[in-house]
Enzyme design. Structure first.
Site, PDB file in Angstrom:
ATOM      1  N   HIS A 101       3.887  -2.367   2.906  1.00 42.93           N
ATOM      2  CA  HIS A 101       3.554  -1.097   2.270  1.00 42.93           C
ATOM      3  C   HIS A 101       5.569  -0.921   1.884  1.00 42.93           C
ATOM      4  O   HIS A 101       5.987  -1.307   2.373  1.00 42.93           O
ATOM      5  CB  HIS A 101       3.869  -0.112   3.146  1.00 42.93           C
ATOM      6  N   ASP A 138       1.000  -1.017   0.341  1.00 37.94           N
ATOM      7  CA  ASP A 138       0.242   0.247   0.536  1.00 37.94           C
ATOM      8  C   ASP A 138       0.944   1.233  -0.127  1.00 37.94           C
ATOM      9  O   ASP A 138       1.774   1.214   0.508  1.00 37.94           O
ATOM     10  CB  ASP A 138      -0.377   0.251   1.468  1.00 37.94           C
TER      11      ASP A 138
END
Ligand SMILES: [Zn+2]
Length: 256
Positions: free
Chosen positions: A206, A60
């Protein structure tokens, strides 16, 4: 503000199920009386796949020129492909990196335009921003996105409905490495993720620290070889959501 406060998506498994069920509660309130179905839908939104021995690897908050290239090189070395949930505002600043994601075999998906909390009803804004982000991913990356993951992992009715109107499937995750904290290390990210690394899991990581502790992506990077080795020894395949066979929501006869 601490990362723990900023990231209410860091929920317990029970709270995650509640968040995952938010779309269902809004869209089909009558079926709330059917607990098994509710659990099934929450499970599908959470990202449980049915492809045997497959673990969906997802990142993400990118693309980020400061960190995403290192993640891409690591994934090449490990022979793994992933799904990247992109922020439109980040992609607009690094369009070449968005195209590179696709050219190197990864899947691109939508995380929103801004990394905004969406806990209060704003359906017009939700649709406008999500459409803008989806169009940016399609136009700048050259691949139409299939998936949407809300910032902080909180799926409220407005974004859920907007995603559905845009033909995006909402998906959260089943495992994470808590790689957004200042204390995270490669070992800690792996140790946190390890119990959840089973067939059908969707792992949240991430590739940018734009909403996390500065430099935290380095812990993610260090964890990738450990995660890949773990999966290899258990005959699990790391791959993108497109290969994960996430069952479609009830009432639909085909995935979107
Ligand atoms: Zn995020």
């Amino acid at each position: 503000m601490s990362a723990a406060v900023r990231r209410p998506g860091a929920l317990t498994a029970g709270a995650l199920a509640v968040a995952a069920g938010a779309e269902f509660l809004h869209l089909a309130p009558a079926a709330v009386r059917l607990p098994p179905l509710r659990r099934t839908l929450a499970r599908r939104t959470a990202g449980h796949g049915t492809a045997p021995g497959h673990v969906a690897l997802t990142f993400d908050d990118g693309p980020d020129p400061r960190s995403t290239p290192y993640v891409l090189d690591a994934l090449d070395e490990l022979g793994a492909r992933a799904t990247f949930f992109l922020l439109g505002a980040m992609l607009e600043r690094a369009p070449a990196l968005g195209r590179e994601l696709v050219l190197r075999g990864h899947e691109v998906a939508v995380h929103g335009w801004h990394h905004r909390r969406q806990w209060y009803p704003a359906p017009v804004r939700d649709l406008r921003e999500l459409r803008r982000a989806a169009e940016a991913v399609t136009g700048l990356c050259g691949a139409r996105p299939l998936w949407y993951r809300p910032p902080y992992g909180v799926l409220t009715a407005g974004p859920a409905l907007a995603a559905r109107r845009l033909g995006l499937r909402s998906v959260l995750w089943t495992a994470w490495g808590r790689d957004w904290t200042a204390e995270a290390t490669g070992a800690s990210v792996y140790a946190t993720a390890r119990p959840g690394l089973t067939g059908g899991a969707t792992l949240l990581l991430h590739d940018s620290d734009c909403t996390s502790a500065p430099g935290s992506w380095r812990a993610t990077l260090a964890a990738l070889p450990l995660i890949a080795a773990h999966c290899r020894t258990r005959r699990l395949t790391l791959g993108p959501l497109r290969d994960h066979r996430v069952p479609p929501p009830a009432g639909r006869n085909r995935p979107v």
